[in-house]
Design an enzyme around this catalytic site. Sequence first.
Site, short mmCIF file in Angstrom:
data_model
loop_
_atom_site.label_atom_id
_atom_site.label_comp_id
_atom_site.label_asym_id
_atom_site.label_seq_id
_atom_site.Cartn_x
_atom_site.Cartn_y
_atom_site.Cartn_z
N LYS A 1 44.01 23.61 33.66
CA LYS A 1 43.23 24.66 34.84
C LYS A 1 42.62 25.93 34.57
O LYS A 1 43.83 26.38 34.20
CB LYS A 1 43.87 24.32 36.40
CG LYS A 1 44.93 24.76 35.98
CD LYS A 1 45.21 24.80 37.66
CE LYS A 1 46.82 25.80 37.98
NZ LYS A 1 47.21 25.75 38.93
N GLY B 1 38.38 42.35 39.54
CA GLY B 1 38.51 41.39 38.54
C GLY B 1 37.56 39.97 38.58
O GLY B 1 37.40 39.26 37.82
N ASN C 1 47.14 46.61 38.54
CA ASN C 1 46.04 46.49 38.11
C ASN C 1 45.10 47.59 38.55
O ASN C 1 43.75 48.51 37.83
CB ASN C 1 45.02 45.70 37.72
CG ASN C 1 44.59 44.78 38.59
OD1 ASN C 1 45.53 44.91 39.70
ND2 ASN C 1 43.68 44.03 39.36
N ASP C 2 45.53 48.04 39.52
CA ASP C 2 44.66 49.60 40.16
C ASP C 2 45.16 50.44 40.25
O ASP C 2 44.86 51.90 40.65
CB ASP C 2 44.79 49.12 41.81
CG ASP C 2 43.92 48.04 42.20
OD1 ASP C 2 42.99 47.56 41.46
OD2 ASP C 2 44.94 47.01 42.86
N ASP D 1 39.89 48.44 45.91
CA ASP D 1 40.30 46.89 45.04
C ASP D 1 39.47 45.90 45.71
O ASP D 1 39.52 45.71 47.09
CB ASP D 1 41.25 46.62 44.71
CG ASP D 1 41.55 45.46 43.89
OD1 ASP D 1 40.49 44.60 43.78
OD2 ASP D 1 42.85 44.82 44.01
N LYS D 2 39.40 44.44 45.74
CA LYS D 2 38.54 43.15 46.37
C LYS D 2 40.38 42.43 46.98
O LYS D 2 40.42 42.63 48.51
CB LYS D 2 37.76 42.52 45.94
CG LYS D 2 37.95 41.14 47.42
CD LYS D 2 36.54 40.27 46.32
CE LYS D 2 37.45 39.67 45.35
NZ LYS D 2 37.98 38.16 45.71
N ASP E 1 46.13 47.86 45.42
CA ASP E 1 47.53 47.49 46.00
C ASP E 1 48.48 46.26 45.16
O ASP E 1 49.11 46.05 44.79
CB ASP E 1 47.11 46.43 46.92
CG ASP E 1 46.45 45.08 46.14
OD1 ASP E 1 46.94 43.26 47.02
OD2 ASP E 1 45.65 45.07 45.18
#
Length: 1058
Positions: free
Chosen positions: A579, A689, A799-800, A403-404, A796
Amino acid sequence: MAICRCRLIPIWRLLGGVCLASPSTGAAGMTDNIPLQPVRHKKRHDNKNRNGCCPWSRCCGMGDFRPRTVWLGHPEKREQRYPRNVINNQKYNFFTFLPGVLFNQFKYFFNLYFLLLACSQFVNELRLGALYTYWVPLGFVLIITIMREAVEEIRCYCRDKEVNSQIYSKLSTRGCKLKSFPADMIFLRTSERNGSCFLRTDQLDGETDWKLRLPVACTQRLPTAADLLQIRSYVYAEEPNIDIHNFIGTFTREDGDPPVNESLSIENTLWASTVIASGTVVGVVIYTGKELRSVMNTSNPRHKVGLFDLEVNCLTKILFGALVVVSLVMVALQHFAGRWYLQIFRFLLLFSNIVPISLRVNLDMGKMVFSWMIRRDSKIPGTVVRASTIPEQLGRISYLLTDKTGTLTQNEMVFRRLHLGTVAYGMDSMDEVQSHVFSAYTQPSHDVPASRAPAATKVRKTISSRVHEAVKAIALVHCVTPVYEANGVTDQAEAEQHYEDTCRVYQAASPDEVSLVQWTESVGLTLVGRDHNSMQLRTPSGQILNFTILQIFPFTYESKRMGIIVRDESTGEISFYMKGADVVMAGIVQYNDWLEEECGNMAREGLRVLVVSKKSLTEEQYQDFEARYIQAKLSVHDRSLKVATVIESLEMEMELLCLTGVEDQLQADVRPTLEILRNAGIKVWMLTGDKLETATCTAKNAHLVTRNQDIHIFRSVTTRGEAHLELNAFRRKHDCALVISGDSLEVCLKFYEYEFMELACQCPAVVCCRCAPTQKAQIVRLLQERTGKLTCAVGDGGNDVSMIQEADCGVGVEGKEGKQASLAADFSVTQFKHLGRLLMVHGRNSYKRSAGLSQFVIHRSLCISTMQAVFSSVFYFASVPLYQGFLIIGYSTIYTMFPVFSLVLDKDVKSEVAMLYPELYKDLLKGRPLSFKTFLIWVLISIYQGSIIMYGALLLFESEFVHIVAISFTSLILTELLMVALTIQTWHWLMIVAELLSLACYIASLVFLHEFIDVYFIATLSFLWKVTVITLVSCLPLYILKYLRRRFSPPNYSKLTS
């Protein structure tokens, strides 16, 4: 901590009970306490009977999940029975433990095989010796397994008992205090002055941020909590489901004039396993047992079996085949005389050592040692091993998917850029923004010097007002709440009253929002107060601006935006601020020619971009919207769709105010770690994502894509033809990284799955952006199927989890998004940089040690089996055992067990060398430490040594058969000890102790083995020289071959160690 008041009732009648919760402990008033018994599923291996607690649940009225009407304080009005509220994570109970453990062991062929061998000794025609010869080794294996299972069950029982022993009560006219919510509830009232409370949901969804929850309005207005039992009201709740982020229900009070009917959503819920931040809350229970959201989201991850275990299993099958062949050959050489079928069984028993029963135990114990070493490594502190059965998998990873946000980056947001279209402000020009904000609140618009030109005044005023409007919008459109804490000088009440800056802490569901609010504070507009209905901002001059919150529309992953409608108390102006991500905001704001271009520019700098907009509303427009919005929220069917439709009626032709750019900084040592992985032959894929430009920039910044590599950005495709053309264009590229979006990936996998995966696997790096959690798991699964290589997933956040559970090795990083990924992973680390040492050192050592240990255990068993075969051949193929009783048991236990098991401490290079030369890891990807070639070499060594020892004993013995046993068995023990020494590459002091201890045990036991060995003979010089000669002939050639190989064809690691 939760509090409530109650009378003793059956647990299943908890539904409808009204509970009071508080973060403090203690008791108030008289209570009737009963154990808190929150619910979770038993561990199961499938999803059958998911809707029932037992096979007869339909008979109990619990077969289907149904909506329900819950009356406050009147559980006797229940419409159906509900599940009990108990935790039970144990696999067995007191009566099923032993049968269950034994069944799980003997359902596998080889364990059943050894059981049948042991049972065959009760048949006189098949008996080859004492019963304990077969039953003791089998019993030892079973005892180790039972002890391990018992420890796990006891730990599980203690954890369940701790939770089940917590106390809860039910609201009546008395009171007590609880620790946490025992069930899913609807929030009725709170003691907090602002009429709301914050929940911590990290145990439910893994997120560590505080979530805002609101009580039912009409119950919050009641004078006391006891009045809840005096009104006639009920809650209608939807059927239980797994969605923890949404809820549909209504609250009805019938004795009002007119009757009150309020809609309920996720903001009104208090799910089980959550903790409140402060104050006291009261709620009504709507779900218990298996219907709890936390329980319904409990899924059993797939049982991971290591590739190494599968390879060992394959070798064991080959050994079993060899066992059958040798037995048939022995009987064939007897020309199938007499009752040959009994002879086949006797030979199967006689050569049963060919399949080593101790192999599984040695490997399992070795894995426990490897896991202990990982946990105790001071250079990767905080690392946790949750799957101790697959540490050797870490030594053969070919693909690492990461993941990022929060994994490669810190998930600590820093505000970097404010863009107004015609002008942009970076970190070096924030003082200009601050001066514009200051002038907006300190200089009246008419106080402009007359000497100024009108045009200049207009330009200066326009920029200043635009900056001011943008900053004010950013300071208002969020879900951040300032919380004041005592700091030792100022107490909490005083700090809250005077808005003390040193005592203020911001709480929010997203670090992005906190960074934006902190930035507005730095430029002069400070958020100092907020409750459910109002918000206070402080200007640079100290003036307090009051805003009434009319509506708020929280951020969701589906909408990718959030909005708020506020009324300025000083002017009465109603404003709708919003926003969100540029992909959705582009169609909401008024037409402009710079939004798309500037969003792309900021994203290429690695910034996370948000678009901020505004729309002014008249009183009539807002009243019309509010009526339609309330009506939509009261809908029970298709509520989400109706609410979204009403909100979208406002989201048109909004004024574009600004763009904000927030940077998520890289974690420490990400670049060198990725370089180590790349040099080790591991291909790294980044699945995120985030948007394409930001993901690409992060990949470059982290050196996931090296400077001399080209990047092919896979353009957006929606049809089969477009995907075909783009794949052909990509096929012409060589040695370039691939960047692809989730939508394009889905199209490619739908029509050209094989072709896409073939091309992607050839890339040095792949970046998948706008990736959904299910897509991440799908990519992992496709890599496993298409390449057959081992994968490792790192993440982490919640969603992972699906990706982590799907991969061969799942690694969770404990970060700001909570512990959900960490708890679901096989291994847990505190920082991404620890992954390098976890793989290069511990993964490599675990695999090489496991390979060496398994092959040596096989060698130990084949040696004695070869000796038995030679012995039987010499004595007319008789099915007579060479060694009986304690000799056969002691050989694989006290005489050789410690030296052989000490191989788990062996290492070819130091950890520093393994980290410095990650190319050493690349050699393991081919599986050479345990292959058919190395297996065959060990088989030949075993046959050679077993034959030499047996033939040597037969040639050198003088008269009595007992001398053959003494010479051959002593030579066998010494050979095994010397072979361990030959195999060891780096000596450890425990290895020396193990060798000396085993030799001492054998010498000491000779005194008690007079039944099998002539004690007087072993004390003679003749015995000593014969054993010495046989041992030298069996071992010396192997020592010479090892020396020659290291001299003329040394392995890679030996060059480094020298």
